[in-house]
Design a protein around this motif. Sequence first.
Motif, PDB file in Angstrom:
ATOM      1  N   ARG A   1     -62.610 -41.820 -28.759  1.00 31.74           N
ATOM      2  CA  ARG A   1     -61.992 -41.775 -27.435  1.00 31.74           C
ATOM      3  C   ARG A   1     -60.912 -40.699 -27.394  1.00 31.74           C
ATOM      4  O   ARG A   1     -60.829 -39.909 -26.450  1.00 31.74           O
ATOM      5  CB  ARG A   1     -61.401 -43.138 -27.074  1.00 31.74           C
ATOM      6  CG  ARG A   1     -60.950 -43.198 -25.656  1.00 31.74           C
ATOM      7  CD  ARG A   1     -60.530 -44.613 -25.277  1.00 31.74           C
ATOM      8  NE  ARG A   1     -59.377 -44.457 -24.430  1.00 31.74           N
ATOM      9  CZ  ARG A   1     -58.189 -44.939 -24.672  1.00 31.74           C
ATOM     10  NH1 ARG A   1     -57.972 -45.668 -25.718  1.00 31.74           N
ATOM     11  NH2 ARG A   1     -57.202 -44.725 -23.852  1.00 31.74           N
TER      12      ARG A   1
ATOM     13  N   GLN B   1     -60.255 -42.359 -18.381  1.00 28.12           N
ATOM     14  CA  GLN B   1     -61.372 -43.227 -18.010  1.00 28.12           C
ATOM     15  C   GLN B   1     -62.704 -42.662 -18.507  1.00 28.12           C
ATOM     16  O   GLN B   1     -63.536 -43.399 -19.039  1.00 28.12           O
ATOM     17  CB  GLN B   1     -61.418 -43.417 -16.497  1.00 28.12           C
ATOM     18  CG  GLN B   1     -60.303 -44.285 -15.970  1.00 28.12           C
ATOM     19  CD  GLN B   1     -60.301 -44.348 -14.450  1.00 28.12           C
ATOM     20  OE1 GLN B   1     -60.938 -43.553 -13.768  1.00 28.12           O
ATOM     21  NE2 GLN B   1     -59.544 -45.300 -13.906  1.00 28.12           N
ATOM     22  N   LEU B   2     -62.882 -41.364 -18.355  1.00 25.96           N
ATOM     23  CA  LEU B   2     -64.120 -40.743 -18.817  1.00 25.96           C
ATOM     24  C   LEU B   2     -64.235 -40.814 -20.333  1.00 25.96           C
ATOM     25  O   LEU B   2     -65.302 -41.136 -20.873  1.00 25.96           O
ATOM     26  CB  LEU B   2     -64.194 -39.287 -18.344  1.00 25.96           C
ATOM     27  CG  LEU B   2     -65.487 -38.541 -18.619  1.00 25.96           C
ATOM     28  CD1 LEU B   2     -66.698 -39.295 -18.087  1.00 25.96           C
ATOM     29  CD2 LEU B   2     -65.430 -37.158 -18.004  1.00 25.96           C
TER      30      LEU B   2
ATOM     31  N   SER C   1     -67.322 -45.967 -25.163  1.00 22.21           N
ATOM     32  CA  SER C   1     -68.017 -47.253 -25.061  1.00 22.21           C
ATOM     33  C   SER C   1     -69.518 -47.113 -25.304  1.00 22.21           C
ATOM     34  O   SER C   1     -70.200 -48.100 -25.584  1.00 22.21           O
ATOM     35  CB  SER C   1     -67.762 -47.891 -23.697  1.00 22.21           C
ATOM     36  OG  SER C   1     -68.460 -47.195 -22.681  1.00 22.21           O
ATOM     37  N   LEU C   2     -70.039 -45.919 -25.211  1.00 18.04           N
ATOM     38  CA  LEU C   2     -71.465 -45.684 -25.439  1.00 18.04           C
ATOM     39  C   LEU C   2     -71.810 -45.583 -26.926  1.00 18.04           C
ATOM     40  O   LEU C   2     -72.978 -45.523 -27.284  1.00 18.04           O
ATOM     41  CB  LEU C   2     -71.908 -44.405 -24.719  1.00 18.04           C
ATOM     42  CG  LEU C   2     -71.770 -44.429 -23.191  1.00 18.04           C
ATOM     43  CD1 LEU C   2     -72.101 -43.060 -22.622  1.00 18.04           C
ATOM     44  CD2 LEU C   2     -72.661 -45.493 -22.580  1.00 18.04           C
TER      45      LEU C   2
ATOM     46  N   ARG D   1     -62.896 -43.091 -22.259  1.00 20.56           N
ATOM     47  CA  ARG D   1     -63.182 -44.494 -22.580  1.00 20.56           C
ATOM     48  C   ARG D   1     -64.660 -44.812 -22.370  1.00 20.56           C
ATOM     49  O   ARG D   1     -65.281 -45.485 -23.185  1.00 20.56           O
ATOM     50  CB  ARG D   1     -62.321 -45.408 -21.707  1.00 20.56           C
ATOM     51  CG  ARG D   1     -61.375 -46.255 -22.508  1.00 20.56           C
ATOM     52  CD  ARG D   1     -60.569 -47.219 -21.661  1.00 20.56           C
ATOM     53  NE  ARG D   1     -59.352 -46.557 -21.233  1.00 20.56           N
ATOM     54  CZ  ARG D   1     -59.012 -46.276 -19.976  1.00 20.56           C
ATOM     55  NH1 ARG D   1     -59.789 -46.626 -19.003  1.00 20.56           N
ATOM     56  NH2 ARG D   1     -57.899 -45.662 -19.695  1.00 20.56           N
ATOM     57  N   ARG D   2     -65.226 -44.315 -21.268  1.00 21.20           N
ATOM     58  CA  ARG D   2     -66.641 -44.565 -20.984  1.00 21.20           C
ATOM     59  C   ARG D   2     -67.533 -43.925 -22.038  1.00 21.20           C
ATOM     60  O   ARG D   2     -68.512 -44.530 -22.481  1.00 21.20           O
ATOM     61  CB  ARG D   2     -66.998 -44.055 -19.589  1.00 21.20           C
ATOM     62  CG  ARG D   2     -66.430 -44.955 -18.506  1.00 21.20           C
ATOM     63  CD  ARG D   2     -66.670 -44.453 -17.126  1.00 21.20           C
ATOM     64  NE  ARG D   2     -68.079 -44.256 -16.841  1.00 21.20           N
ATOM     65  CZ  ARG D   2     -68.527 -43.597 -15.791  1.00 21.20           C
ATOM     66  NH1 ARG D   2     -67.687 -43.076 -14.928  1.00 21.20           N
ATOM     67  NH2 ARG D   2     -69.808 -43.460 -15.589  1.00 21.20           N
TER      68      ARG D   2
END
Length: 85
Positions: free
Chosen positions: A30, A9-10, A16-17, A12-13
């Motif tokens: 990622r 999850q981290l 996404s930036l 992916r976040r």
Amino acid sequence: MMDRLDIDQLARRLASLVPPGVAQAQQDLRTNFHDVLAQGLRRLDLVTREEFDVQSQVLARTRAKVEELERRVAELEAAAATRGD
């Protein structure tokens, strides 16, 4: 310790930036973020939540025992002082 899902999850976040112009590199980023995060966490001297909880319980029992022993010593000291007077 963070599990694999948290790291995913981290990663992916973080990916996404990345600006839209390099969106095609997002999957590679990622994957790289994931690997770097996992490697960094492995180097840390961390314990699992389960290990932490077990040690917390041991500490609580030890504290209770110490308090009981302190109370008992105080009683014995008071009894000895009474006999000595």
